[in-house]
Structure formats: C-alpha cells, structure tokens
Design an enzyme around this catalytic site. Sequence first.
Site: not given
Ligand code: NAD
Ligand code: UDX
Length: 481
Positions: A9-10, A160, A216, A219, A272, A275, A447
Amino acid sequence: MVKICCIGAGYVGGPTMAVIALKCPEIEVVVVDISEPRITGWNSDRLPIYEPGLDDVVKQCRGRNLFFSTHVERHVGEANIVFVSVNTPTKTRGLGAGKAADLTYWESAARMIADVSRSDKIVVEKSTVPVKTAEAIEKILVHNSRGVRYQILSNPEFLAEGTAIKDLFAPDRVLIGGRETPEGRAAVKALRDVYAHWVPDDRIITTNLWSAELSKLAANAFLAQRISSVNAISALCEATGADVAEVANSIGKDSRIGPRFLSASVGFGGSCFQKDILNLVYICECYGLPEVATYWRQVIRINDYQKSRFVNRVVSSMFNTVAEKKVAVLGFAFKKDTGDTRETPAIDVCKGLLGDKAVVSIYDPQVTEEQVQRDLAMNKFDWDHPRHLQPMSPSGKKQVAVSWDPYETARGAHAVCILTEWDEFRRLDYKRMYDAMQKPAFLFDGRNVVDPDKLRQIGFVVYSIGKPLDDWLKNMPAAAT
Ligand code: NAD
Ligand code: UDX
C-alpha cells in the site's frame, strides 16, 4: 465478480488501486500491507502519502469497493487478480550490493501467495523488477502450487509522484506483458478488460513478458539520461556564459527531441531513477555487457557530479567556508507536490553543507522535521552505524533545524538554497527575506525558480544552475572537487 488484491500500500499500490476502484465500481479492490501504520493511515482522514487529487478519489470509493487491510493472507486467498507492488530497493549487502535489486520482499510475497492460494490466480508484477523476474516468480509459484494454476503478467507502473492521479487517469500507455500461450493471452485480456474501463484501446500495449519488464527499466534510464544530459550542459553554460534555459528551449523545439524533461536542476532524486539504473547496470554486467553498463552508469555519475558541484559552488562563493554560518534550505522533497524524500538531492546537498560545518535550517511545505532528521542521520555507506539523529556542530549548536515558516528559516542566514521547485517559492517576498539576512546575502537556486535579475536588484548575490554567473561568482576561484 472480479476481486483484486494488491500487496503493498505504498506510493504505487495505494493510488493505482484507488483509481482502479473508482473507474471499475463492480470490481472489489483490497490493498493489503504488512505495515499497520500505513494501513491505519489509508483508513483515516490523513492519508499516508501526499498526492494532489488522491484524497478525493479515496473518499469516493473507500468502504464501497476499495478497502485497505493488514489481513494480507485472507484477501490474497480470495482474489482472482493479485497485484504485487512491494518495494524493490537496491541491495545493500552481499552479491550485487549497491547495484542489484533486493527482491526479498517480492519473493516473500510470492511464497505467501503460493501458501494461501486455493483457486487459480493471475499474479501481476506491478513493482519495477529486473528483466526475467517473472521466470523466477513462476518457479516459486509452480513448485509450491498444490494444483492451483498461475499466470504471471508484467504490468509496470509509469506514474510519476506529484502527478500520480493525473497520470493514472490519462496514462500515455498501459503496458501488459504475458506468456504467448492461450492461457497467457487470456490472462492479458482479463487485465486489459480492467484498464479498458477508462483507458482507450490504442493506449493499452501488450508485449512478451521480458519486453514489458525491460521497458520499465529502459524508460526510467532514458528519462534520467535526459536530465543528466541537460545538467552536463548546464556546467558548460556556466563556464561559457550560455543560458541552459535558452539552450533547452532551443533544442526542445526539435520535434525529434521534444521539450519535456529538459529542466536543469541540482540533480534528479526519487525512489526510482537511481535504483533502476543501478539495476540496469548490474543486469548488463551479469549478461557480459560491460560497455553498456558503463554507458548507463555515467548517467548516475553526472547526477552525483551535479549535486557536489552545487555544494562546491555554495562553499566557494562564501569565501570557501560555511562553518557556523546559517544556510537556509527551501525545499527538501525530491520534487514539488510530494512529501517523498527518498533519494532527494537535498539529502546530499545538506550533508555536504553539514560536512563543511554549516548550520542548516530547512523549510518544506510537506516534509516533517522527523523525516528530515531521519534522512540526514542515515549514512549511505554505513547503514549499520547511523549518525546521531540530531547532529551537533562543534560549538554545541543544533546543526539542523526545521521550520514551517520560510521567512523564519531565512532569518539571520548567510545564504538561501532552493532545492525543490515548489510553486510557492516563486511567490515568496524575497525582499523581506533579504532584509532579515546577513550581508552579503547569497541565493543559490538549484531549480531555476526565481528570476536572478530581480533578486540581484534586491541585493542578493545569485547563482542559478546553468545561468550566466554574476561578477561575484566569476571572480571567486573555481571550486576544486
Ligand atoms: P513503497 O515503499 O511506498 O511501498 C511498498 C509497500 O510494500 C510498503 O508499504 C511495504 O510495507 C509493503 N510490503 C513489502 N513487503 C510486503 C509483503 N511481503 N506483504 C505486504 N506488504 C509488503 O514503494 P513504492 O514507491 O510504492 O514502489 C513500489 C514498487 O513500484 C517499486 O518496485 C518501485 O520501483 C515501483 N515504482 C514506483 C514508483 C514511484 O513513483 N514511487 C513509480 C513506478 C514504479
Ligand atoms: C519517475 C518517472 O518519471 C516515472 O515514469 C516512473 O514511474 C517513476 O520514476 P518520479 O521519480 O516520481 O517518476 O518523478 P519525475 O517527475 O520523473 O522526477 C524525478 C526527478 O527528476 C525529480 O527529482 C525531478 O525534480 C527531476 N527532474 C525531472 C529534473 O531535474 N529535471 C526535469 O526536467 C525533470
């Protein structure tokens, strides 16, 4: 009736499932997590993450067809489609430490699915995972199946933070990868039918599993590469008198390049980009492709360079020392419209300033003092020995302070650093700030949110990333790294 359960639930699981529930009223969606505080937050009036528009969506469907629960096993057992959206951080120990993705959470979720399932399931990879993860997950599920049949799909998320709801309502594309078998194709169709409730058909792309997983990572690597490219150019702009905003505007008019993601900054942050690129680098090394690994690693190197370049500029401009000087930091989140601080460039910049013994005062409209102190206490290279939560300067003064008032943050400061592009920073009364600061008063804009000429008229010495330097900065000796 289709029942969806999402594990995790993140930042991704919460908003994504809320939008599915909103758009598909006949589908029951349960988001489960092992973290009790997170689930309590989702069931309260103060959601655990700040995301514009999210409150509204959750309020419309929570208790109707959207539920948040810690009863992980029960809800996974009852679902037909199980999304896995757990965190996949960079490994900090063992094989591939500092690069490879840590799939511990993913594997434990997969084993739990196998344990509790009594009916056939579609398991959807929502987390970002290394290419070929579906094969490993399939093995875990199949070897523990007790007659239950599984189909694994890859459905990476492209939202994002800060624009998650907008992105989910109108995605550029939804990507679904599956096995090219009759069962695989049926599973892809079942997931496609969910998204088809609101996403136009031509925006739903289907591919094989490995293309979806790799797309992914690719991208994110391409997006981050654009930022490192423009940031590399920003250093050259400062050396030559060119203006990075003008250069970005000119090159972005080329339709082959396009205008977006060309804003020079103090560096990219977020959970993201770094990592996922490190993960890509590790995968390339594992497949015997060192040249490809080196190419992508350079995107991270430039990002690190940009952050340390900013710190060096601050210190060298202020007579090569910030010891005991108050430096105000405006913005700590990794971008505007989020309270997320994961991998925010503000951590590295603040640590750099603290390393030079500055007294740092921070304001961010969405980040709490507890979060800031925790982030700054964490040492990237020594996870087991975190620094004391509130680092103290040699004279015993509290070295990091957090305030909810930007003017209080700047009062008595020698310099202001803007590290997040919050809209409100464009509207601040900088004259009021200047009057309450030490002189000369410096402003370092990481910025490009303020107009340097207007601030110079007030009296500030101004540095803006990639912009022509004012005479003060030109006359300071170049910072040595
Ligand atoms: P997050 O840390 O916010 O959420 C993950 C959640 O999973 C946590 O709340 C954790 O407690 C829970 N969890 C872990 N193990 C578990 C288990 N075994 N059972 C139940 N719950 C469990 O992470 P996030 O930012 O939501 O990212 C999740 C995934 O999506 C990552 O792989 C990330 O790379 C990807 N992703 C993130 C973003 C973003 O913008 N944050 C965008 C696209 C993809
Ligand atoms: C990113 C990807 O955009 C998204 O598609 C993917 O699912 C998760 O990772 P996010 O990290 O949430 O999303 O934000 P994003 O808008 O991509 O910005 C990432 C970082 O780049 C931020 O620190 C932002 O300030 C920086 N950024 C972005 C710049 O410095 N310059 C830019 O022109 C755009």
